[in-house]
Scaffold this motif. Structure first.
Motif, PDB file in Angstrom:
ATOM      1  N   GLY A 184      79.275   6.827 -18.681  1.00 43.54           N
ATOM      2  CA  GLY A 184      80.548   6.664 -19.371  1.00 43.54           C
ATOM      3  C   GLY A 184      81.719   6.371 -18.459  1.00 43.54           C
ATOM      4  N   LEU A 185      81.450   5.757 -17.308  1.00 42.86           N
ATOM      5  CA  LEU A 185      82.494   5.458 -16.332  1.00 42.86           C
ATOM      6  C   LEU A 185      82.854   3.981 -16.366  1.00 42.86           C
ATOM      7  CD1 LEU A 185      80.896   7.454 -13.386  1.00 42.86           C
ATOM      8  CD2 LEU A 185      82.929   8.155 -14.680  1.00 42.86           C
ATOM      9  N   ASP A 186      84.099   3.669 -15.973  1.00 41.83           N
ATOM     10  CA  ASP A 186      84.511   2.275 -15.863  1.00 41.83           C
ATOM     11  C   ASP A 186      83.727   1.596 -14.749  1.00 41.83           C
ATOM     12  OD1 ASP A 186      86.323   2.709 -17.865  1.00 41.83           O
ATOM     13  OD2 ASP A 186      88.088   2.777 -16.561  1.00 41.83           O
ATOM     14  N   ALA A 187      83.393   0.332 -14.954  1.00 43.57           N
ATOM     15  CA  ALA A 187      82.504  -0.370 -14.036  1.00 43.57           C
ATOM     16  C   ALA A 187      83.149  -0.682 -12.694  1.00 43.57           C
ATOM     17  CB  ALA A 187      82.005  -1.662 -14.678  1.00 43.57           C
ATOM     18  N   ASP A 188      84.476  -0.908 -12.668  1.00 41.62           N
ATOM     19  CA  ASP A 188      85.095  -1.473 -11.463  1.00 41.62           C
ATOM     20  C   ASP A 188      86.100  -0.567 -10.768  1.00 41.62           C
ATOM     21  OD1 ASP A 188      83.690  -3.918 -11.788  1.00 41.62           O
ATOM     22  OD2 ASP A 188      85.126  -4.500 -13.355  1.00 41.62           O
ATOM     23  N   ARG A 189      86.160   0.692 -11.138  1.00 40.35           N
ATOM     24  CA  ARG A 189      87.139   1.581 -10.519  1.00 40.35           C
ATOM     25  C   ARG A 189      86.536   2.339  -9.342  1.00 40.35           C
ATOM     26  NH1 ARG A 189      91.768   2.254 -13.204  1.00 40.35           N
ATOM     27  NH2 ARG A 189      91.823   1.694 -15.421  1.00 40.35           N
ATOM     28  N   PRO A 190      87.348   2.668  -8.313  1.00 40.85           N
ATOM     29  CA  PRO A 190      86.887   3.619  -7.293  1.00 40.85           C
ATOM     30  C   PRO A 190      86.451   4.909  -7.979  1.00 40.85           C
ATOM     31  CG  PRO A 190      88.985   2.640  -6.664  1.00 40.85           C
ATOM     32  CD  PRO A 190      88.738   2.233  -8.088  1.00 40.85           C
ATOM     33  N   THR A 191      85.264   5.397  -7.611  1.00 47.60           N
ATOM     34  CA  THR A 191      84.669   6.515  -8.345  1.00 47.60           C
ATOM     35  C   THR A 191      84.343   7.663  -7.404  1.00 47.60           C
ATOM     36  OG1 THR A 191      83.712   4.979  -9.949  1.00 47.60           O
ATOM     37  CG2 THR A 191      82.779   7.198  -9.872  1.00 47.60           C
ATOM     38  N   LEU A 192      84.906   8.827  -7.718  1.00 44.75           N
ATOM     39  CA  LEU A 192      84.658  10.041  -6.948  1.00 44.75           C
ATOM     40  C   LEU A 192      83.701  10.939  -7.710  1.00 44.75           C
ATOM     41  CD1 LEU A 192      85.372  11.971  -4.550  1.00 44.75           C
ATOM     42  CD2 LEU A 192      87.182  12.904  -6.014  1.00 44.75           C
ATOM     43  N   LEU A 193      82.635  11.354  -7.041  1.00 39.68           N
ATOM     44  CA  LEU A 193      81.711  12.349  -7.573  1.00 39.68           C
ATOM     45  C   LEU A 193      82.031  13.693  -6.933  1.00 39.68           C
ATOM     46  CD1 LEU A 193      79.069  13.368  -8.964  1.00 39.68           C
ATOM     47  CD2 LEU A 193      77.839  12.529  -6.945  1.00 39.68           C
ATOM     48  N   VAL A 194      82.244  14.704  -7.758  1.00 35.54           N
ATOM     49  CA  VAL A 194      82.483  16.062  -7.270  1.00 35.54           C
ATOM     50  C   VAL A 194      81.380  16.954  -7.817  1.00 35.54           C
ATOM     51  CG1 VAL A 194      84.046  18.046  -7.217  1.00 35.54           C
ATOM     52  CG2 VAL A 194      84.980  15.723  -7.224  1.00 35.54           C
ATOM     53  N   SER A 195      80.682  17.650  -6.928  1.00 36.22           N
ATOM     54  CA  SER A 195      79.617  18.545  -7.381  1.00 36.22           C
ATOM     55  C   SER A 195      79.414  19.659  -6.366  1.00 36.22           C
ATOM     56  CB  SER A 195      78.303  17.777  -7.570  1.00 36.22           C
ATOM     57  OG  SER A 195      77.254  18.654  -7.900  1.00 36.22           O
ATOM     58  N   GLY A 196      79.368  20.875  -6.869  1.00 35.76           N
ATOM     59  CA  GLY A 196      79.108  22.019  -6.004  1.00 35.76           C
ATOM     60  C   GLY A 196      77.656  22.439  -6.005  1.00 35.76           C
ATOM     61  N   GLY A 197      76.752  21.560  -6.441  1.00 31.33           N
ATOM     62  CA  GLY A 197      75.346  21.915  -6.514  1.00 31.33           C
ATOM     63  C   GLY A 197      74.992  22.468  -7.877  1.00 31.33           C
ATOM     64  N   SER A 198      73.743  22.895  -8.038  1.00 34.02           N
ATOM     65  CA  SER A 198      73.258  23.330  -9.351  1.00 34.02           C
ATOM     66  C   SER A 198      74.012  24.541  -9.883  1.00 34.02           C
ATOM     67  CB  SER A 198      71.756  23.648  -9.274  1.00 34.02           C
ATOM     68  OG  SER A 198      71.516  24.669  -8.311  1.00 34.02           O
ATOM     69  N   GLN A 199      74.553  25.371  -8.980  1.00 32.06           N
ATOM     70  CA  GLN A 199      75.288  26.567  -9.413  1.00 32.06           C
ATOM     71  C   GLN A 199      76.790  26.345  -9.485  1.00 32.06           C
ATOM     72  OE1 GLN A 199      73.538  29.285 -10.413  1.00 32.06           O
ATOM     73  NE2 GLN A 199      71.806  27.923 -10.004  1.00 32.06           N
TER      74      GLN A 199
END
Length: 376
Positions: A184-199
């Motif tokens: 569900g993200l825009d195709a052409d924008r700079p994209t940041l993934l933030v994740s602290g792991g499974s917990q």
């Protein structure tokens, strides 16, 4: 018939490389695979889901300080070793492959008394107690990071799932458009993934929420993986001027999809995250867990030194620091390319295959170990 028993559990840090190695062993033609775990860990769900039979031994926690529980360790360990011996005998194990954790030490000791060759994989830069103890008598010791202090250590990287290895081989660019659409993200924008792991990771979550408006104002869209236990009433937020959106989710079922969609990641530096981002060439800002023996900070050293990632101490992470680390990098294609290439030269996607080769090389003819298999 070749029988390989894999030991490891407790957390995804142990079970994920175990499952990846089992996949590679299946591809290599090993016809009998099973795992040893305990009833307390993640292995009770993810190991059977991966198509592996799971045998259980009693857990043997190792308290770090003198206590009543510490005094119980010898009895508990002896019982768990006996259980592991029964399992190895019933499975007619040709090789034991251990990944650390509570279950591995009794399995290692059982294998040693039976003459079953032991192959060890240590996922962290700072090895755990079980792998330290068994490395002295193991046939082969493989490690995820250079300079891991174990005898006979051979640096191969961390076994990753086939989907991650496939992404590394095909490249994130080829998969980006489809991955962003699926998430569900825009195709052409700079994209940041933030994740602290499974917990999840509270400090990273809080800093990201505080930095959200500044990131969106800079045109950066954010996929924020909160961790299921931390996700409450988070909602999508969109900047009316730039159109960039903040999209919170409790988890992502297929992290390879998130890696393909992202230009940069902010997350903890568990071994799995450090190796997977390097393997697929995803630049990262690592915020090590501030607890334990410092293994997360050590895990990130090779990536930081190679230029594939930057390191921010947990105590130093706030909204301003997050924006300062992310925006200049994620909006500079040349910087992102250099960081991504540095990661792919550091880590190989083929660690699972290489570990499978070590396992097959460790196998001895069964007739030479008949006494060991039948020993009481």
């Amino acid at each position: 018939m070749t029988s390989v028993v894999l030991a490891g559990g407790g957390t995804a840090g142990h079970t994920s490389p175990l499952i990846a190695t089992a996949e590679a062993l299946r591809e290599a033609g090993v016809d009998s695979l099973s795992a040893i775990g305990t009833s307390r860990g993640l292995e009770t769900t993810v190991i059977p889901a991966a198509g592996l039979e799971l045998d259980l031994v009693d857990p043997v926690p190792l308290p770090r300080r003198p206590s009543v529980e510490l005094a119980k360790v010898p009895l508990r360990l002896g019982r768990a070793v006996a259980q592991a011996r029964d399992i190895l005998r019933r499975r007619r194990a040709d090789v034991l492959v251990g990944f650390g954790g509570y279950v591995s030490l009794p399995a290692y000791l059982a294998a040693r008394t039976m003459g079953v060759p032991v192959v060890i994989h240590e996922q962290n830069a700072l090895p755990g107690l079980a792998n330290k103890a068994a490395a002295r008598f193991a046939h082969t010791v493989a490690v995820s990071f250079p300079d891991t202090p174990l005898p006979k250590a051979q640096f191969i990287g961390l076994p990753v799932r086939a989907a991650i290895a496939d992404l590394a081989r095909t490249g994130r660019t080829a998969a980006r458009v489809e991955a962003r659409a699926a998430l569900g993200l825009d195709a052409d924008r700079p994209t940041l993934l933030v994740s602290g792991g499974s917990q999840g990771a509270r400090s990273i979550n809080e800093a990201t929420v505080a930095a959200r408006n500044d990131l969106l104002a800079a045109g950066v869209q954010v996929l924020h993986v909160w961790g299921a236990k931390n996700f409450t009433d988070q909602a999508l937020v969109r900047d009316e001027t730039t159109g960039a959106a903040y999209q919170p989710v409790p988890y992502v079922p297929a992290m390879e999809q998130a890696y393909a969609a992202a230009d940069l990641m902010v997350g903890r530096s568990g071994a799995g995250t450090v190796v997977e981002t390097a393997v697929v060439g995803l630049p990262a800002v690592f915020v090590p867990l501030p607890h334990g023996n410092g293994e997360q900070a050590r895990n990130a050293v090779a990536s930081v030194e190679a230029g594939a990632a930057v390191l921010v101490a947990d105590a130093e992470l706030d909204a301003a620091r997050l924006v300062a680390e992310v925006v200049p990098r994620i909006t500079d294609p040349d910087t992102l390319q250099r960081m991504g290439e540095a990661g792919t030269t550091l880590m190989s996607p083929d660690a699972a295959r290489q570990l499978a080769e070590f396992v097959r090389a460790a196998q001895r003819p069964r007739r030479r170990r008949g006494v060991g298999h039948g020993a009481a």
